[in-house]
Design a protein around this motif. Structure first.
Motif, short mmCIF file in Angstrom:
data_model
loop_
_atom_site.label_atom_id
_atom_site.label_comp_id
_atom_site.label_asym_id
_atom_site.label_seq_id
_atom_site.Cartn_x
_atom_site.Cartn_y
_atom_site.Cartn_z
N ARG A 328 -42.29 -32.01 0.21
CA ARG A 328 -41.44 -32.73 1.16
C ARG A 328 -42.22 -33.86 1.81
NH1 ARG A 328 -37.71 -30.18 5.99
NH2 ARG A 328 -36.98 -32.16 6.84
N PRO A 329 -41.94 -35.11 1.44
CA PRO A 329 -42.62 -36.24 2.09
C PRO A 329 -42.14 -36.39 3.53
CG PRO A 329 -40.93 -37.04 0.61
CD PRO A 329 -40.99 -35.56 0.40
N VAL A 330 -43.02 -36.93 4.36
CA VAL A 330 -42.71 -37.13 5.77
C VAL A 330 -42.27 -38.57 6.02
CG1 VAL A 330 -43.57 -36.89 8.12
CG2 VAL A 330 -44.49 -35.45 6.30
N LEU A 331 -43.02 -39.51 5.49
CA LEU A 331 -42.74 -40.92 5.73
C LEU A 331 -43.29 -41.73 4.57
CD1 LEU A 331 -45.69 -42.35 6.79
CD2 LEU A 331 -45.18 -40.82 8.69
N TRP A 332 -42.95 -43.00 4.55
CA TRP A 332 -43.45 -43.87 3.49
C TRP A 332 -43.61 -45.29 4.02
CZ3 TRP A 332 -40.75 -48.19 1.98
CH2 TRP A 332 -39.40 -48.24 2.30
N PHE A 333 -44.41 -46.06 3.28
CA PHE A 333 -44.63 -47.48 3.54
C PHE A 333 -45.29 -48.08 2.32
CE2 PHE A 333 -48.00 -44.91 5.40
CZ PHE A 333 -49.13 -45.39 4.78
N VAL A 416 -36.24 -39.69 5.04
CA VAL A 416 -34.97 -38.98 5.20
C VAL A 416 -33.91 -39.77 4.47
CG1 VAL A 416 -33.23 -38.18 6.83
CG2 VAL A 416 -35.65 -38.03 7.43
N PRO A 417 -33.20 -39.16 3.52
CA PRO A 417 -32.18 -39.88 2.76
C PRO A 417 -31.01 -40.26 3.65
CG PRO A 417 -32.07 -37.56 2.23
CD PRO A 417 -33.28 -37.74 3.10
N LEU A 418 -30.23 -41.23 3.21
CA LEU A 418 -29.14 -41.75 4.02
C LEU A 418 -27.95 -40.82 4.04
CD1 LEU A 418 -28.06 -44.03 5.70
CD2 LEU A 418 -27.41 -45.24 3.62
N TRP A 419 -27.59 -40.25 2.88
CA TRP A 419 -26.39 -39.44 2.83
C TRP A 419 -26.65 -37.96 2.64
CZ3 TRP A 419 -25.95 -44.21 0.02
CH2 TRP A 419 -25.09 -45.13 0.63
#
Length: 620
Positions: A328-333, A416-419
């Motif tokens: 589970r990834p937390v964040l990205w950049f 976090v995905p949009l839908w």
């Protein structure tokens, strides 16, 4: 057996650096901005309302008393509006000011009663909705920052030396100067058109005449003045019905309407496009410089985490320190390497020197022709929150003894995905290549050939492209022979191929190899000739030993499938084909007959397109 993360040497982990563990990560993810505040919804609402207002709003008619010339104030409002749509995504604070300015400009132009129009009211409500999201996002980001600082505790360290010399914004500034210079040239040319008209009008004859004929299709008026008929081009023929009195400026054989003295629309459009683009780059450059400066301003909180390069998009994904499976990834950049030479990079320019190992790793990742990027231990510098700038230290891989410093070149975004909110696929599993053992566990040996064919998303894409193809043929043939036919000749082969492939592609595996059905033929690829199978750019590539890869494209719309929380169908096909390639015991024992191989539909589709074109010519 799972692969262990690439360790970070202990001497590069500052003393007292806490691990950002799953429990803290979950609290951080729970504090992400609400789904309704996602910029996509605000941009869509604003775009729809603006289009509605432009189509439904009143357009003042051009008259001799109030001629239609250059509207620089309206052009400025349009530029701010377009920039605001972009800033909703990138610069929330500026977007609030831009939207307030456009709403105020509309009220000043048409009065407060303008908002009694449904279209103007829709724009006001869309702007209010966008501002609510723009206010909500920084407020929630403050909560995320507080949670990150709580997880980091008292640990604070200065930024590594390489990151301290990292600069941002140079390329943005260069592009800003380029586009703004072109915009200035466009202003000069537009003003030149207006000046040329004023000089001609000063020495020309001024006549009054009557409109005797109107050709709305070609935008031509026939005006009779002092016994002579003049044919005059107009942008708004509907404003000058027959028997209307109009004023003319006549210079020899040339005549123009006083209401429409000159046409500088092309130059004004150039000014709008280049000024918007130039200002966007300028703001990006300034924001990048300020963000990098804030990151270097003092000791920063540090967190022990895991990072991984995205397989398909080059993003840097951050995981909790105890999520050694990378579930589970937390964040990205996006990030780029920092070096001790003070090299300057820019968020809009990801090019480096050819011998840069970072470029090689990124290129291999994007081509998907290398091993899946490993999880790596890293120390994250800076409090992570939505919109923040960070840096991290990690080793590239197990064989590299040196550590690398990378700095973010885009702001932090939560994973976090949009839908869709459930399942590892929705949480970023797409960035992990599934192990062959995992895929093989779902495949049972079969005597019958295995067949993979176009799925629902792929057929839907093909149907959409077919509609585009039919509409394009109609539009190109509607006005008879023209240069549009050249565009049709260029685009039609690609459209026919794409439609035929998307709707009917098929790959059949038997004991001896693969039968690959595309738009025009069925190709045989023996197992011994297959080197690799990858899913890339909405297509499936089957690498062969004797020549280039056999490519099946398009095979769906992976972006939309992932946004809906689904695993792309073509990705699943590529995974299973790769499992058959690496595990010969799973290959079918039988041979695929002709009826299992499929039949190309490209030639019938060409015939259908020709018939459709003939029907259009007969109907018009």
């Amino acid at each position: 057996m799972s692969r262990q993360p690439v360790p970070l040497p202990a001497e590069h982990i500052p003393p007292g650096t806490p691990q950002w563990r799953t429990a803290d990560v979950r609290r951080w993810l729970d504090a992400v901005p609400a789904r309704w505040a996602h910029p996509l919804f605000a941009v869509l609402a604003l775009a729809v309302s603006v289009v509605w207002e432009v189509a439904a709003g009143p357009v003042p008619a051009c008259t001799s008393a109030e001629p239609c010339g250059s509207d620089w104030s309206g052009l400025a409002v349009a530029a701010v509006l377009v920039l605001s749509l972009y800033w909703v995504w990138r610069q929330p604070r500026l977007a609030i000011g831009g939207l307030a300015f456009t709403v105020l400009a509309l009220a000043v132009e048409d009065g407060v009663t303008a908002f009694a129009r449904p279209s103007a009211l829709a724009f006001l409500l869309a702007a209010a909705f966008a501002v609510a999201g723009l206010v909500h996002r920084p407020a929630v980001a403050g909560r995320q920052r507080a949670l990150a600082l709580e997880a980091a505790g008292s640990a604070a360290q200065p930024l590594p030396d390489a990151a301290r010399t990292f600069r941002r914004g140079r390329m943005s500034f260069v592009l800003a100067v380029l586009f703004l210079t072109v915009a200035g040239f466009g202003v000069h040319q537009a003003l030149g058109v207006a000046d040329a008209y004023e000089k001609r009008a000063a020495s020309a004859s001024h006549l009054s005449g009557e409109v005797t004929a109107v050709d709305e299709d070609d935008g031509l008026l026939t005006v009779t003045a002092e016994g002579r008929a003049y044919r005059i081009e107009t942008a708004f023929p509907e404003d000058f019905p027959v028997d209307t009195r109009v004023d003319l400026v006549v210079d020899g054989d040339q005549a123009v309407l006083v209401a429409e003295p000159y046409d500088a629309f092309g130059w004004e459009l150039l000014v709008l496009a280049c000024s918007v683009t130039g200002l966007a780059f300028l703001v990006n450059g300034v924001a990048g410089r300020l963000g990098a400066r804030r990151l270097r301003s003092g000791p920063l909180p540090v967190l022990h985490v895991l990072v991984r390069e995205g397989e398909e998009d080059g993003r840097t994904w951050v995981y909790a320190a105890d999520d050694t499976e990378g579930r589970r990834p937390v964040l990205w950049f996006h990030s780029l390497y920092a070096d001790d030479d003070g090299g300057e990079e820019d968020e809009d320019d990801f090019e480096t020197e050819d011998d840069d190992p970072g470029l090689e790793r990124l290129a291999a990742t994007l081509r998907a022709d290398g091993p899946a990027p490993p999880l790596r231990e890293a120390v994250l510098y800076g409090a992570p929150y939505t919109g923040a700038e960070v840096a991290f230290v990690a080793r590239d891989d197990e064989n590299d003894p040196e550590v690398a410093v990378e700095c973010s070149v885009t702001s932090v975004k939560p994973a976090v995905p949009l839908w869709n909110t459930g399942g590892p696929q929705a949480r970023g599993r797409r960035h992990i290549r599934r192990p062959v053992e995992e895929i093989a566990a779902d495949l049972m040996p079969s005597a019958e050939p295995r067949v993979w064919r176009a799925h629902g998303f792929s057929r839907g894409l093909g149907a959409g492209l077919l509609v585009v193809q039919g509409g394009g043929v109609w539009a190109a043939l509607e006005d008879g022979p023209s240069w549009h036919w050249l565009m049709l000749a260029v685009a039609l082969p690609w459209l026919v191929t794409s439609v035929a492939t998307a709707t009917t592609w098929r790959i059949t595996a038997d004991r001896d190899g693969l039968w690959v059905l595309t738009a025009w033929r069925v190709r045989r690829v023996p197992w011994e000739a297959v080197l690799s199978v990858t899913h890339r750019d909405d297509g499936i590539d089957i690498g062969r030993a004797e020549d280039d890869a056999v490519r099946v494209s398009p095979t769906g719309w992976a972006w939309l499938e992932r946004r809906l929380g689904r695993e792309p169908g073509a990705q699943r096909v590529a995974d299973e084909l790769r499992a058959l390639l690496l595990r010969p015991d799973l290959r079918p024992a039988g041979e695929a007959l002709t009826d299992r191989q499929g039949m190309p539909v490209g030639p019938p589709l060409v015939a259908l397109t020709v018939l459709w074109g003939a029907a259009v010519l007969l109907l018009l």
